[in-house]
Design a protein around this motif. Structure first.
Motif, PDB file in Angstrom:
ATOM      1  N   ASN A 173      14.415 -11.521  11.094  1.00 18.70           N
ATOM      2  CA  ASN A 173      15.427 -11.300  12.311  1.00 18.70           C
ATOM      3  C   ASN A 173      16.016 -10.582  13.346  1.00 18.70           C
ATOM      4  OD1 ASN A 173      16.813 -14.227  11.299  1.00 18.70           O
ATOM      5  ND2 ASN A 173      18.299 -12.675   9.820  1.00 18.70           N
ATOM      6  N   CYS A 174      14.598  -9.592  12.733  1.00 17.25           N
ATOM      7  CA  CYS A 174      14.596  -8.571  13.427  1.00 17.25           C
ATOM      8  C   CYS A 174      13.632  -8.450  15.071  1.00 17.25           C
ATOM      9  CB  CYS A 174      14.587  -6.886  12.869  1.00 17.25           C
ATOM     10  SG  CYS A 174      12.876  -6.629  12.686  1.00 17.25           S
ATOM     11  N   GLY A 175      12.609  -9.387  14.974  1.00 16.55           N
ATOM     12  CA  GLY A 175      12.096  -9.680  15.942  1.00 16.55           C
ATOM     13  C   GLY A 175      10.996  -9.564  15.441  1.00 16.55           C
ATOM     14  N   ASN A 176      10.306  -8.668  14.185  1.00 19.24           N
ATOM     15  CA  ASN A 176       9.648  -8.232  14.115  1.00 19.24           C
ATOM     16  C   ASN A 176       8.542  -9.054  12.912  1.00 19.24           C
ATOM     17  OD1 ASN A 176       8.889  -6.300  15.789  1.00 19.24           O
ATOM     18  ND2 ASN A 176       9.843  -4.923  14.613  1.00 19.24           N
ATOM     19  N   ASN A 177       7.575 -10.049  12.591  1.00 16.29           N
ATOM     20  CA  ASN A 177       7.456 -10.704  11.601  1.00 16.29           C
ATOM     21  C   ASN A 177       5.719  -9.502  11.021  1.00 16.29           C
ATOM     22  OD1 ASN A 177       3.925 -11.757  10.820  1.00 16.29           O
ATOM     23  ND2 ASN A 177       5.194 -13.493  11.512  1.00 16.29           N
ATOM     24  N   GLY A 178       6.338  -9.753   9.332  1.00 14.73           N
ATOM     25  CA  GLY A 178       5.937  -9.184   8.564  1.00 14.73           C
ATOM     26  C   GLY A 178       7.167  -8.288   7.698  1.00 14.73           C
ATOM     27  N   CYS A 179       8.030  -8.259   8.241  1.00 16.70           N
ATOM     28  CA  CYS A 179       9.011  -7.200   7.161  1.00 16.70           C
ATOM     29  C   CYS A 179       8.926  -7.051   6.151  1.00 16.70           C
ATOM     30  CB  CYS A 179      10.416  -7.317   8.143  1.00 16.70           C
ATOM     31  SG  CYS A 179      10.606  -6.370   9.938  1.00 16.70           S
ATOM     32  N   LEU A 180       9.016  -6.776   5.301  1.00 16.08           N
ATOM     33  CA  LEU A 180       9.492  -6.585   3.747  1.00 16.08           C
ATOM     34  C   LEU A 180      10.567  -7.112   3.561  1.00 16.08           C
ATOM     35  CD1 LEU A 180       8.754  -5.401   1.265  1.00 16.08           C
ATOM     36  CD2 LEU A 180      10.668  -3.364   0.906  1.00 16.08           C
ATOM     37  N   GLU A 181      11.919  -7.151   4.613  1.00 19.64           N
ATOM     38  CA  GLU A 181      12.520  -8.546   4.086  1.00 19.64           C
ATOM     39  C   GLU A 181      12.435 -10.081   4.191  1.00 19.64           C
ATOM     40  OE1 GLU A 181      16.925  -9.286   6.863  1.00 19.64           O
ATOM     41  OE2 GLU A 181      16.630  -7.394   6.169  1.00 19.64           O
ATOM     42  N   THR A 182      11.502 -10.431   4.934  1.00 16.76           N
ATOM     43  CA  THR A 182      11.099 -11.703   5.171  1.00 16.76           C
ATOM     44  C   THR A 182       9.952 -11.346   3.814  1.00 16.76           C
ATOM     45  OG1 THR A 182       8.786 -11.172   6.533  1.00 16.76           O
ATOM     46  CG2 THR A 182      11.006 -11.627   7.724  1.00 16.76           C
ATOM     47  N   PHE A 183       9.505 -10.909   3.151  1.00 11.68           N
ATOM     48  CA  PHE A 183       9.077 -10.738   1.194  1.00 11.68           C
ATOM     49  C   PHE A 183       9.224 -10.559   0.060  1.00 11.68           C
ATOM     50  CE2 PHE A 183       5.453 -10.191   4.675  1.00 11.68           C
ATOM     51  CZ  PHE A 183       4.896 -11.020   3.833  1.00 11.68           C
ATOM     52  N   CYS A 184      10.248  -9.887   0.031  1.00 10.17           N
ATOM     53  CA  CYS A 184      11.013 -10.029  -1.471  1.00 10.17           C
ATOM     54  C   CYS A 184      12.438  -9.780  -1.124  1.00 10.17           C
ATOM     55  CB  CYS A 184      10.614  -8.109  -1.004  1.00 10.17           C
ATOM     56  SG  CYS A 184       8.596  -7.790  -1.796  1.00 10.17           S
ATOM     57  N   LEU A 243       6.056  -6.705  -2.994  1.00 11.81           N
ATOM     58  CA  LEU A 243       6.893  -5.528  -3.618  1.00 11.81           C
ATOM     59  C   LEU A 243       6.155  -4.368  -3.876  1.00 11.81           C
ATOM     60  CD1 LEU A 243      10.066  -4.410  -4.287  1.00 11.81           C
ATOM     61  CD2 LEU A 243      10.325  -5.323  -6.413  1.00 11.81           C
ATOM     62  N   ALA A 244       5.355  -5.158  -5.354  1.00 12.97           N
ATOM     63  CA  ALA A 244       4.747  -3.383  -5.669  1.00 12.97           C
ATOM     64  C   ALA A 244       3.523  -3.169  -4.054  1.00 12.97           C
ATOM     65  CB  ALA A 244       3.446  -4.151  -6.282  1.00 12.97           C
ATOM     66  N   LYS A 245       3.375  -3.563  -2.839  1.00  7.90           N
ATOM     67  CA  LYS A 245       2.881  -3.160  -1.876  1.00  7.90           C
ATOM     68  C   LYS A 245       3.340  -2.200  -1.323  1.00  7.90           C
ATOM     69  CE  LYS A 245      -0.841  -6.614  -1.267  1.00  7.90           C
ATOM     70  NZ  LYS A 245      -1.713  -7.413   0.318  1.00  7.90           N
ATOM     71  N   SER A 246       4.529  -2.698  -1.047  1.00 12.22           N
ATOM     72  CA  SER A 246       6.211  -1.626  -0.342  1.00 12.22           C
ATOM     73  C   SER A 246       6.178  -0.401  -1.478  1.00 12.22           C
ATOM     74  CB  SER A 246       6.680  -2.287  -0.412  1.00 12.22           C
ATOM     75  OG  SER A 246       7.995  -1.371   0.709  1.00 12.22           O
ATOM     76  N   ILE A 247       6.345  -0.605  -2.526  1.00 11.23           N
ATOM     77  CA  ILE A 247       6.121   0.298  -3.514  1.00 11.23           C
ATOM     78  C   ILE A 247       4.998   1.598  -3.960  1.00 11.23           C
ATOM     79  CG2 ILE A 247       6.815   1.701  -6.308  1.00 11.23           C
ATOM     80  CD1 ILE A 247       8.621  -1.176  -6.321  1.00 11.23           C
ATOM     81  N   ALA A 248       4.154   0.692  -4.076  1.00 14.49           N
ATOM     82  CA  ALA A 248       2.523   2.031  -4.150  1.00 14.49           C
ATOM     83  C   ALA A 248       2.751   2.564  -2.528  1.00 14.49           C
ATOM     84  CB  ALA A 248       1.453   0.489  -4.007  1.00 14.49           C
ATOM     85  N   SER A 249       3.136   1.886  -1.233  1.00 10.26           N
ATOM     86  CA  SER A 249       3.195   2.284   0.431  1.00 10.26           C
ATOM     87  C   SER A 249       3.817   4.157   0.523  1.00 10.26           C
ATOM     88  CB  SER A 249       3.471   1.613   1.052  1.00 10.26           C
ATOM     89  OG  SER A 249       2.656   0.252   1.397  1.00 10.26           O
ATOM     90  N   ILE A 250       4.994   3.817  -0.791  1.00  7.14           N
ATOM     91  CA  ILE A 250       5.790   4.215  -0.144  1.00  7.14           C
ATOM     92  C   ILE A 250       5.402   5.581  -1.587  1.00  7.14           C
ATOM     93  CG2 ILE A 250       8.471   5.249  -1.402  1.00  7.14           C
ATOM     94  CD1 ILE A 250       8.978   4.416   1.046  1.00  7.14           C
ATOM     95  N   ILE A 251       5.042   5.115  -2.426  1.00  9.88           N
ATOM     96  CA  ILE A 251       4.237   6.549  -3.458  1.00  9.88           C
ATOM     97  C   ILE A 251       3.709   6.845  -2.425  1.00  9.88           C
ATOM     98  CG2 ILE A 251       3.338   6.458  -5.693  1.00  9.88           C
ATOM     99  CD1 ILE A 251       5.071   4.352  -6.614  1.00  9.88           C
ATOM    100  N   ASN A 252       2.361   7.090  -2.114  1.00 10.02           N
ATOM    101  CA  ASN A 252       1.319   7.180  -1.574  1.00 10.02           C
ATOM    102  C   ASN A 252       1.462   8.390  -0.185  1.00 10.02           C
ATOM    103  OD1 ASN A 252      -0.887   6.314  -2.778  1.00 10.02           O
ATOM    104  ND2 ASN A 252      -0.417   4.608  -1.440  1.00 10.02           N
ATOM    105  N   THR A 253       3.290   7.944   0.404  1.00 11.75           N
ATOM    106  CA  THR A 253       3.354   8.791   1.692  1.00 11.75           C
ATOM    107  C   THR A 253       4.001  10.065   0.649  1.00 11.75           C
ATOM    108  OG1 THR A 253       3.738   6.687   2.881  1.00 11.75           O
ATOM    109  CG2 THR A 253       4.748   8.805   3.281  1.00 11.75           C
TER     110      THR A 253
END
Length: 312
Positions: A173-184, A243-253
């Motif tokens: 809805n924000c106009g981007n493609n690939g937002c976590l919101e559209t997966f989880c 969700l796991a990919k997002s969490i891993a990215s947060i942990i890596n950061t």
């Protein structure tokens, strides 16, 4: 001394008096009268807060501060735009301060407020760095460092739901493609299950939705998952992978102490948390090191009120 927290949603406003230990001692709510406009909603909020004070038999002198959680971004000038509420750059801070002139007033995004509550009194208490995901109709969240909400240089930090996590077959809805919101999100679960059924896949999901594809909801999909329905399994496994990919990215950061998962979708925590650690580990930079505990939020529907109450 008491605090007051107000959680403003698209359909309802919840307000509560909260003690210094984070306990909601009195709570009330009213409908969000979106059609009546911004100032009418502000009037309703003022009346709701005054009603709480009256019922508790206390005055504004007994209140340290009032905090507001709003379902939108608040810019540095205190302006808010929110499609669900029909607000377009309304000056929320100025309006609310005009109604409560003798009390300190604070406001923040509702997901960030809930994150603060979990950090002070819930699943992330006594942790140095915590990250919360609120999985509902959309995906919200927040980051807390030493019990302080991370907001960034322009108050835009912590928009976890709009991190780009992969290419999707529909835009956010924000106009981007690939937002976590559209997966989880619950919406994403419904969309994907519906897509598979429309492609001709047989599923208990449709049967449990009374053979009306418009009746499909996330709860039905999770229930079908428990019955080993192939469409449900594919849908939920896809949800968990991203969700796991997002969490891993947060942990890596950030390398946080804890990741807390809340929101309506987290009611199926038995399914969500099952094997999630291993999925996350696959995407970590340092796979042999300890990483954040992944837990469920513990404060439930009161998190928004409690967090808003302790904004500063």
């Amino acid at each position: 001394m008491y605090y007051i927290g107000v959680d403003i949603g698209g359909t309802g406003v919840q307000a509560g008096i909260v003690d210094e230990y984070g306990k909601v001692v009195l709570k009330k709510e009213c409908r969000t009268n979106v059609e009546a406009g911004f100032e009418s909603i502000m009037d309703d909020i003022e009346n709701l807060v005054n009603s709480l004070l009256l019922d508790k038999n206390i005055s504004t002198k007994d209140i340290k501060s009032i905090g507001f959680g709003v379902p939108s971004f608040i810019n540095n000038e205190g302006l808010i735009s929110c499609v669900n509420l029909g607000w377009n750059e309304v000056n929320f801070i100025k309006s609310i301060k005009g109604r409560f002139e003798d009390i300190e007033v604070f406001a923040e995004n509702d997901a960030k407020a809930a994150t603060l509550a979990e950090a002070k009194f819930g699943s992330m208490k006594n942790k140095k760095i915590g990250v919360m995901y609120t999985l509902g109709t959309g995906v919200g969240g927040g980051i807390v460092i030493n019990e302080n909400i991370f907001i960034g240089a322009n108050n835009m930090g912590g928009a976890i739901g709009h991190t780009i996590i992969g290419e999707n077959y529909y835009d956010c809805n924000c106009g981007n493609n690939g937002c976590l919101e559209t997966f989880c999100s619950a919406t994403a679960i419904i969309k994907h299950a519906t897509k598979l059924i429309q492609e001709g896949r047989k599923s208990l999901i449709l049967e449990n939705a009374n053979n009306d594809i418009n009746n499909i909801n996330a709860k039905i999909v999770f229930e079908a998952f428990k019955e080993n329905d192939e469409v449900a399994i594919e849908t939920i496994n896809r949800f968990k992978l991203y969700l796991a990919k997002s969490i891993a990215s947060i942990i890596n950061t950030l390398d946080p102490d804890v990741i807390s998962i809340g929101g309506g979708v987290s009611r199926s925590s038995d399914i969500i948390l099952d094997g999630l650690d291993e999925l996350v580990k696959q995407h970590l930079l340092y796979k042999n090191e300890n990483f954040a505990d992944i837990v469920c939020a513990s404060l439930g529907a009161d998190a928004g009120i409690i967090g808003a109450a302790f904004l500063n």
